[in-house]
Design an enzyme around this catalytic site. Structure first.
Site, PDB file in Angstrom:
ATOM      1  N   PRO A 125       0.825  -1.241   0.038  1.00  0.00           N
ATOM      2  CA  PRO A 125       0.065  -0.050   0.140  1.00  0.00           C
ATOM      3  C   PRO A 125       0.695   1.290   0.049  1.00  0.00           C
ATOM      4  O   PRO A 125       0.790   2.208   0.934  1.00  0.00           O
ATOM      5  CB  PRO A 125      -0.853  -0.199   1.167  1.00  0.00           C
ATOM      6  CG  PRO A 125       0.016  -0.908   2.043  1.00  0.00           C
ATOM      7  CD  PRO A 125       0.802  -1.889   1.349  1.00  0.00           C
ATOM      8  N   CYS A 126       1.495   1.584  -1.189  1.00  0.00           N
ATOM      9  CA  CYS A 126       2.383   2.921  -0.922  1.00  0.00           C
ATOM     10  C   CYS A 126       1.359   4.001  -1.119  1.00  0.00           C
ATOM     11  O   CYS A 126       2.059   5.010  -0.595  1.00  0.00           O
ATOM     12  CB  CYS A 126       3.248   2.682  -2.266  1.00  0.00           C
ATOM     13  SG  CYS A 126       2.340   2.476  -4.208  1.00  0.00           S
ATOM     14  N   HIS A 127       0.259   4.173  -1.504  1.00  0.00           N
ATOM     15  CA  HIS A 127      -0.806   5.370  -1.483  1.00  0.00           C
ATOM     16  C   HIS A 127      -0.872   5.643   0.194  1.00  0.00           C
ATOM     17  O   HIS A 127      -1.536   6.680   0.186  1.00  0.00           O
ATOM     18  CB  HIS A 127      -2.045   4.913  -2.003  1.00  0.00           C
ATOM     19  CG  HIS A 127      -2.786   3.783  -1.468  1.00  0.00           C
ATOM     20  ND1 HIS A 127      -2.647   2.371  -1.808  1.00  0.00           N
ATOM     21  CD2 HIS A 127      -3.796   3.754  -0.525  1.00  0.00           C
ATOM     22  CE1 HIS A 127      -3.243   1.629  -0.763  1.00  0.00           C
ATOM     23  NE2 HIS A 127      -4.306   2.433  -0.240  1.00  0.00           N
TER      24      HIS A 127
END
Length: 162
Positions: A125-127
């Protein structure tokens, strides 16, 4: 290799898997080098189902396994750390991620580079990584997607017209 594409609120998403591992998740439709369409029960088909459940609000974690060996040791360590410290509905700053990964704060830019090159957005989940002041910062697949994903997870308030 197999691929599966799903429609989502942030546009089409294609997942590509090889055997038991997830090779990549990409915003957009399939490309010529993504292999054959995924048969039911394959890793790519399972990943597409899990992503569909995520967008429907029925899933907060993913069971598919990224192909960690594709990354160098430090990049894999940073992305695994991200998965551990940034659960659904929460954000962390670049600095917090850098520290949690045991890297000197001077490596925050390198951490940003690892996030931008993340081959498995959403699953890894880089967001969920934001600036220290709480502003969104960048997102390789478009800031509007990052904002939409954080709204979906309840981090940002829904807009009047959602």
């Amino acid at each position: 290799m197999h691929n599966a594409t799903l429609d989502s609120p942030v546009g089409p998403i294609t997942v590509v898997a090889d055997g038991e591992t997830l090779r990549r998740v990409r915003f957009g439709g399939p490309k010529a080098d993504d292999g054959e369409p995924a048969p039911p029960g394959s890793t790519a088909a399972t990943a597409a189902v899990e992503l569909t459940e995520y967008f429907a609000g029925r899933r907060t974690d993913f069971d598919v396994t990224p192909e960690w060996s594709r990354l160098d040791e430090t990049a894999a360590h940073v992305l695994r750390t991200l998965c551990r410290i940034a659960p659904h509905g929460h954000t962390v700053s670049y600095g917090e991620l850098t520290s949690a990964a045991g890297l000197p704060i001077t490596e925050s830019r390198a951490v940003g580079t690892y996030l931008n090159a993340n081959p498995w957005p959403l699953v890894v989940p880089c967001h969920r990584v934001v600036m220290t002041d709480g502003s969104l910062g960048g997102f390789g697949s478009g800031r509007w997607r990052k904002e939409a994903l954080l709204r979906l997870e309840g981090v940002l308030p829904a807009t009047l017209f959602d």
